[in-house]
Design a protein around this motif. Sequence first.
Motif, PDB file in Angstrom:
ATOM      1  N   ASP A 189      -1.918   7.963   1.357  1.00  0.00           N
ATOM      2  CA  ASP A 189      -2.497   9.095   0.631  1.00  0.00           C
ATOM      3  C   ASP A 189      -1.957   9.197  -0.793  1.00  0.00           C
ATOM      4  N   HIS A 190      -1.355   8.117  -1.307  1.00  0.00           N
ATOM      5  CA  HIS A 190      -0.812   8.130  -2.654  1.00  0.00           C
ATOM      6  C   HIS A 190      -1.199   6.858  -3.392  1.00  0.00           C
ATOM      7  N   ALA A 210      -2.957  10.711 -12.316  1.00  0.00           N
ATOM      8  CA  ALA A 210      -2.673  11.066 -10.923  1.00  0.00           C
ATOM      9  C   ALA A 210      -2.566  12.572 -10.758  1.00  0.00           C
ATOM     10  N   ARG A 211      -1.938  13.236 -11.716  1.00  0.00           N
ATOM     11  CA  ARG A 211      -1.833  14.698 -11.658  1.00  0.00           C
ATOM     12  C   ARG A 211      -3.220  15.339 -11.699  1.00  0.00           C
ATOM     13  N   ILE A 215      -3.391  13.413  -6.716  1.00  0.00           N
ATOM     14  CA  ILE A 215      -2.895  12.397  -5.798  1.00  0.00           C
ATOM     15  C   ILE A 215      -1.449  12.072  -6.149  1.00  0.00           C
ATOM     16  N   GLY A 216      -0.642  11.771  -5.159  1.00  0.00           N
ATOM     17  CA  GLY A 216       0.729  11.354  -5.405  1.00  0.00           C
ATOM     18  C   GLY A 216       0.782   9.975  -6.031  1.00  0.00           C
ATOM     19  N   LEU A 217       1.915   9.648  -6.639  1.00  0.00           N
ATOM     20  CA  LEU A 217       2.057   8.374  -7.339  1.00  0.00           C
ATOM     21  C   LEU A 217       3.489   7.887  -7.237  1.00  0.00           C
ATOM     22  N   LYS A 218       3.645   6.602  -6.901  1.00  0.00           N
ATOM     23  CA  LYS A 218       4.939   5.933  -6.947  1.00  0.00           C
ATOM     24  C   LYS A 218       4.902   4.889  -8.054  1.00  0.00           C
ATOM     25  N   ASN A 240       5.883  14.606  -5.760  1.00  0.00           N
ATOM     26  CA  ASN A 240       4.655  13.835  -5.594  1.00  0.00           C
ATOM     27  C   ASN A 240       4.560  12.639  -6.526  1.00  0.00           C
ATOM     28  N   ILE A 241       5.229  12.699  -7.664  1.00  0.00           N
ATOM     29  CA  ILE A 241       5.206  11.600  -8.628  1.00  0.00           C
ATOM     30  C   ILE A 241       6.643  11.149  -8.840  1.00  0.00           C
ATOM     31  N   ALA A 259      -0.034   2.157   0.299  1.00  0.00           N
ATOM     32  CA  ALA A 259      -0.686   2.987  -0.712  1.00  0.00           C
ATOM     33  C   ALA A 259      -2.196   3.035  -0.513  1.00  0.00           C
TER      34      ALA A 259
END
Length: 367
Positions: A189-190, A210-211, A215-218, A240-241, A259
């Motif tokens: 979900d990211h 992403a914001r 959505i979350g982000l790595k 989330n980020i 991901a």
Amino acid sequence: MSRRLRIALVAHPRHPIAEPFKGGMEAHSFHLARGLEARGHQVTLFAAGDSDARFTIDPILPVHYDRDYPWENATPDPRLYPLLDRHFGAARHRIFSGAFDVVHNNSLHRFILQEARRTGLPCLTSLHVPPFEAIHGVVRDTVCTTHRATVTSARQNLCWWPDGVPPYSTVVHNGIDPTLWPFSSGAGDHALWSGRITANKGPHHAVQAARQAGIGLKLFGYMEDQAYFDTMIAPYLDDNITYEGVIDGAALSLEMRKAALFLFTPCWDEPFGLVAIEAMASGLPIAAFDQGAAREIIGDEAGRFAPAQDVSALACAIREARTIERRRPRGRVTSCFTLDRMIDAYEQLYGEVIAAASPVSDQARAG
């Protein structure tokens, strides 16, 4: 190619040719050396002396130069260029000693290019960057039948040769070993972003998109510009980020399989984008800026695109990319961007420059 060759593989010594890779050029040299050795070729790697010890290394420098002379695009250390000239000046005589059947040059130092033309010995130079003033003319003046060039995309070919592509320049797409990037049909979900943390790679745009997309982000990658990170990325990190640092290929592959999609955000004329095909092999659809060769490499079936540096449009591309079935990006990689396909093309070109150079080599032996 049935003939087993003695190959001098010349790498750029800014970073070691070792995991975790600092960028695509290091990954390319590493996997090319391994792939050529797997086919029975004898490879000598001319690179930083602290590269992976599994290879036969003839050091250009004792250690990679970024350790002692950290590169900064605006203000390079003035001591660096004389250092590189001195060491490449010595290495060129070993590289073109006649001990090798062919030289595969992944560096762009002018001495290697000039020595290839001067000696007439077989050489293939792979161009991994767009043209820049200091080297464009040297490449133009040294390519010939015995010194061929490769580029990583049709887009890059046009950039290097805007007045017409010469017969000595060939597109050879970068390739990866798909077994190192296993496919996963499950989607997390990211989103994920990976690359050097520097402005021209655009991770700050990935964070903002992403914001906006919710959505979350790595983020993963080598910290090339700390000040940029502190100003443009760190203030927006939260649960989330997140910035996850530098990890090796196996760990990054695992993260990719977890991901939902990959963000590819070049802010320069990106010639290829190796990390994008690594993500695609893992099953990740791509949301990308339509910059450089991005559309050529990713294709409409594996990604969705936004105009360069348009964060709102990239947020829309994120939402659209999540609808792409994950087998499509994987299929594009296995059809177009495998290590075997890349090495097949290089071997073909090795044969061509060796054949073109054979009269020169015969004359040298006779003398």
